[in-house]
Design a protein around this motif. Sequence first.
Motif, PDB file in Angstrom:
ATOM      1  N   ASP A  19      42.693  50.522  57.268  1.00 52.19           N
ATOM      2  CA  ASP A  19      41.518  49.658  57.306  1.00 52.19           C
ATOM      3  C   ASP A  19      40.488  50.065  56.258  1.00 52.19           C
ATOM      4  O   ASP A  19      39.894  49.215  55.601  1.00 52.19           O
ATOM      5  CB  ASP A  19      40.875  49.675  58.692  1.00 52.19           C
ATOM      6  N   ALA A  20      40.285  51.355  56.113  1.00 47.76           N
ATOM      7  CA  ALA A  20      39.318  51.837  55.113  1.00 47.76           C
ATOM      8  C   ALA A  20      39.797  51.502  53.710  1.00 47.76           C
ATOM      9  O   ALA A  20      39.003  51.121  52.838  1.00 47.76           O
ATOM     10  CB  ALA A  20      39.104  53.344  55.260  1.00 47.76           C
ATOM     11  N   ASP A  21      41.110  51.621  53.476  1.00 48.42           N
ATOM     12  CA  ASP A  21      41.666  51.293  52.167  1.00 48.42           C
ATOM     13  C   ASP A  21      41.486  49.807  51.857  1.00 48.42           C
ATOM     14  O   ASP A  21      41.123  49.423  50.747  1.00 48.42           O
ATOM     15  CB  ASP A  21      43.147  51.650  52.099  1.00 48.42           C
ATOM     16  N   LEU A  22      41.749  48.972  52.856  1.00 43.71           N
ATOM     17  CA  LEU A  22      41.582  47.535  52.659  1.00 43.71           C
ATOM     18  C   LEU A  22      40.128  47.194  52.363  1.00 43.71           C
ATOM     19  O   LEU A  22      39.839  46.326  51.541  1.00 43.71           O
ATOM     20  CB  LEU A  22      42.096  46.769  53.879  1.00 43.71           C
ATOM     21  N   GLU A  23      39.212  47.873  53.029  1.00 42.35           N
ATOM     22  CA  GLU A  23      37.789  47.643  52.783  1.00 42.35           C
ATOM     23  C   GLU A  23      37.414  48.046  51.356  1.00 42.35           C
ATOM     24  O   GLU A  23      36.657  47.354  50.677  1.00 42.35           O
ATOM     25  CB  GLU A  23      36.933  48.393  53.807  1.00 42.35           C
ATOM     26  N   LYS A  24      37.963  49.173  50.889  1.00 43.89           N
ATOM     27  CA  LYS A  24      37.716  49.604  49.502  1.00 43.89           C
ATOM     28  C   LYS A  24      38.237  48.579  48.509  1.00 43.89           C
ATOM     29  O   LYS A  24      37.574  48.264  47.521  1.00 43.89           O
ATOM     30  CB  LYS A  24      38.375  50.965  49.238  1.00 43.89           C
ATOM     31  N   LEU A  25      39.448  48.062  48.779  1.00 42.58           N
ATOM     32  CA  LEU A  25      40.014  47.037  47.896  1.00 42.58           C
ATOM     33  C   LEU A  25      39.161  45.778  47.900  1.00 42.58           C
ATOM     34  O   LEU A  25      38.908  45.178  46.848  1.00 42.58           O
ATOM     35  CB  LEU A  25      41.445  46.706  48.320  1.00 42.58           C
ATOM     36  N   LYS A  26      38.712  45.363  49.080  1.00 40.85           N
ATOM     37  CA  LYS A  26      37.869  44.169  49.185  1.00 40.85           C
ATOM     38  C   LYS A  26      36.582  44.360  48.392  1.00 40.85           C
ATOM     39  O   LYS A  26      36.163  43.463  47.651  1.00 40.85           O
ATOM     40  CB  LYS A  26      37.549  43.865  50.642  1.00 40.85           C
ATOM     41  N   ASN A  27      35.964  45.524  48.524  1.00 37.98           N
ATOM     42  CA  ASN A  27      34.733  45.794  47.777  1.00 37.98           C
ATOM     43  C   ASN A  27      34.979  45.774  46.276  1.00 37.98           C
ATOM     44  O   ASN A  27      34.160  45.255  45.510  1.00 37.98           O
ATOM     45  CB  ASN A  27      34.119  47.132  48.206  1.00 37.98           C
ATOM     46  N   LEU A  28      36.108  46.330  45.855  1.00 37.08           N
ATOM     47  CA  LEU A  28      36.447  46.331  44.436  1.00 37.08           C
ATOM     48  C   LEU A  28      36.634  44.910  43.920  1.00 37.08           C
ATOM     49  O   LEU A  28      36.104  44.539  42.867  1.00 37.08           O
ATOM     50  CB  LEU A  28      37.709  47.157  44.196  1.00 37.08           C
ATOM     51  N   VAL A  29      37.365  44.101  44.670  1.00 32.10           N
ATOM     52  CA  VAL A  29      37.574  42.706  44.277  1.00 32.10           C
ATOM     53  C   VAL A  29      36.244  41.958  44.232  1.00 32.10           C
ATOM     54  O   VAL A  29      35.977  41.189  43.311  1.00 32.10           O
ATOM     55  CB  VAL A  29      38.577  42.010  45.230  1.00 32.10           C
ATOM     56  N   ASP A  30      35.392  42.192  45.231  1.00 34.33           N
ATOM     57  CA  ASP A  30      34.080  41.545  45.248  1.00 34.33           C
ATOM     58  C   ASP A  30      33.261  41.928  44.026  1.00 34.33           C
ATOM     59  O   ASP A  30      32.593  41.092  43.420  1.00 34.33           O
ATOM     60  CB  ASP A  30      33.309  41.891  46.519  1.00 34.33           C
ATOM     61  N   GLN A  31      33.304  43.203  43.647  1.00 31.44           N
ATOM     62  CA  GLN A  31      32.570  43.657  42.466  1.00 31.44           C
ATOM     63  C   GLN A  31      33.111  43.013  41.206  1.00 31.44           C
ATOM     64  O   GLN A  31      32.352  42.560  40.350  1.00 31.44           O
ATOM     65  CB  GLN A  31      32.645  45.177  42.335  1.00 31.44           C
ATOM     66  N   LEU A  32      34.446  42.958  41.094  1.00 29.49           N
ATOM     67  CA  LEU A  32      35.050  42.332  39.921  1.00 29.49           C
ATOM     68  C   LEU A  32      34.707  40.851  39.866  1.00 29.49           C
ATOM     69  O   LEU A  32      34.410  40.309  38.809  1.00 29.49           O
ATOM     70  CB  LEU A  32      36.561  42.537  39.930  1.00 29.49           C
ATOM     71  N   GLY A  33      34.750  40.195  41.027  1.00 35.12           N
ATOM     72  CA  GLY A  33      34.406  38.779  41.083  1.00 35.12           C
ATOM     73  C   GLY A  33      32.967  38.532  40.686  1.00 35.12           C
ATOM     74  O   GLY A  33      32.663  37.581  39.977  1.00 35.12           O
ATOM     75  N   ALA A  34      32.071  39.406  41.116  1.00 33.54           N
ATOM     76  CA  ALA A  34      30.654  39.258  40.769  1.00 33.54           C
ATOM     77  C   ALA A  34      30.462  39.390  39.268  1.00 33.54           C
ATOM     78  O   ALA A  34      29.682  38.659  38.657  1.00 33.54           O
ATOM     79  CB  ALA A  34      29.816  40.288  41.515  1.00 33.54           C
ATOM     80  N   GLN A  35      31.184  40.320  38.649  1.00 36.07           N
ATOM     81  CA  GLN A  35      31.077  40.484  37.200  1.00 36.07           C
ATOM     82  C   GLN A  35      31.660  39.268  36.487  1.00 36.07           C
ATOM     83  O   GLN A  35      31.133  38.813  35.481  1.00 36.07           O
ATOM     84  CB  GLN A  35      31.815  41.755  36.760  1.00 36.07           C
ATOM     85  N   GLU A  36      32.757  38.751  37.010  1.00 30.83           N
ATOM     86  CA  GLU A  36      33.421  37.613  36.392  1.00 30.83           C
ATOM     87  C   GLU A  36      32.510  36.387  36.385  1.00 30.83           C
ATOM     88  O   GLU A  36      32.502  35.623  35.442  1.00 30.83           O
ATOM     89  CB  GLU A  36      34.699  37.307  37.169  1.00 30.83           C
ATOM     90  N   ASP A  37      31.749  36.197  37.455  1.00 29.99           N
ATOM     91  CA  ASP A  37      30.907  35.020  37.583  1.00 29.99           C
ATOM     92  C   ASP A  37      29.587  35.142  36.840  1.00 29.99           C
ATOM     93  O   ASP A  37      28.902  34.158  36.651  1.00 29.99           O
ATOM     94  CB  ASP A  37      30.604  34.742  39.058  1.00 29.99           C
ATOM     95  N   HIS A  38      29.236  36.327  36.461  1.00 32.15           N
ATOM     96  CA  HIS A  38      27.936  36.564  35.845  1.00 32.15           C
ATOM     97  C   HIS A  38      27.943  36.121  34.377  1.00 32.15           C
ATOM     98  O   HIS A  38      28.919  36.312  33.665  1.00 32.15           O
ATOM     99  CB  HIS A  38      27.596  38.053  35.928  1.00 32.15           C
ATOM    100  N   VAL A  39      26.847  35.519  33.942  1.00 33.37           N
ATOM    101  CA  VAL A  39      26.685  35.143  32.537  1.00 33.37           C
ATOM    102  C   VAL A  39      25.351  35.683  32.054  1.00 33.37           C
ATOM    103  O   VAL A  39      24.305  35.350  32.604  1.00 33.37           O
ATOM    104  CB  VAL A  39      26.723  33.610  32.334  1.00 33.37           C
ATOM    105  N   GLU A  40      25.404  36.529  31.067  1.00 28.52           N
ATOM    106  CA  GLU A  40      24.185  37.034  30.446  1.00 28.52           C
ATOM    107  C   GLU A  40      23.796  36.104  29.313  1.00 28.52           C
ATOM    108  O   GLU A  40      24.662  35.554  28.629  1.00 28.52           O
ATOM    109  CB  GLU A  40      24.418  38.450  29.900  1.00 28.52           C
ATOM    110  N   ASP A  41      22.507  35.944  29.105  1.00 26.29           N
ATOM    111  CA  ASP A  41      21.986  35.088  28.031  1.00 26.29           C
ATOM    112  C   ASP A  41      22.523  33.663  28.145  1.00 26.29           C
ATOM    113  O   ASP A  41      22.836  33.015  27.146  1.00 26.29           O
ATOM    114  CB  ASP A  41      22.307  35.677  26.652  1.00 26.29           C
ATOM    115  N   PHE A  42      22.607  33.161  29.387  1.00 21.07           N
ATOM    116  CA  PHE A  42      23.105  31.808  29.643  1.00 21.07           C
ATOM    117  C   PHE A  42      22.240  30.778  28.937  1.00 21.07           C
ATOM    118  O   PHE A  42      21.013  30.829  28.990  1.00 21.07           O
ATOM    119  CB  PHE A  42      23.104  31.531  31.149  1.00 21.07           C
ATOM    120  N   GLU A  43      22.901  29.836  28.291  1.00 23.28           N
ATOM    121  CA  GLU A  43      22.189  28.750  27.619  1.00 23.28           C
ATOM    122  C   GLU A  43      23.086  27.514  27.595  1.00 23.28           C
ATOM    123  O   GLU A  43      24.234  27.573  27.150  1.00 23.28           O
ATOM    124  CB  GLU A  43      21.852  29.167  26.181  1.00 23.28           C
TER     125      GLU A  43
END
Length: 172
Positions: A19-43
């Motif tokens: 369960d702890a491992d799955l939670e770590k994986l979920k957090n990692l995926v969430d972090q990667l997803g957040a970076q993927e969706d982010h746009v700096e200097d959006f225009e």
Amino acid sequence: ESGVEPARGRAAGLGGSGDADLEKLKNLVDQLGAQEDHVEDFEIVREPTRDQVAKLALLKAYAELTIGLNVKNRLFAFRGRGALGINFNGGAIGVHEKVLESGFDEAIKTFTHEVAHNATMSHGLLFVQVEEALFTATSDRLYEIGDKTRRGEDLTSDEHVLLALEERWNNL
């Protein structure tokens, strides 16, 4: 022996309880997803070129002709660093100008991903299922057209248009 080892209750290399491992994986995926969706200097590209507008229309036409889905989102081009596509709560879809300069297949992947976000803004299970369904419907439609061609059957005008979209993209 297939050479494929089934999972045995915990993710390899993470250690700890399952369960702890799955939670770590979920957090990692969430972090990667957040970076993927982010746009700096959006225009938003306020004065898109004729080719950018045409390519956005081709992406919409491809989705409509393959999936049979009426894409009602407003479309726009944008620039910035980060995500290659953006869906604003199902109302508008933005495609990065670099994607509009790339190959048709790359643009289709990005656009289909954003269309899938019309069902949900997250990258959770529902999103994965919707995105998979969209890609499957596209693949099925293209195979259907290929089968008609192999059997020597006449294609409809929509099928001819669909098959010409990539060439039109490349000529812009």
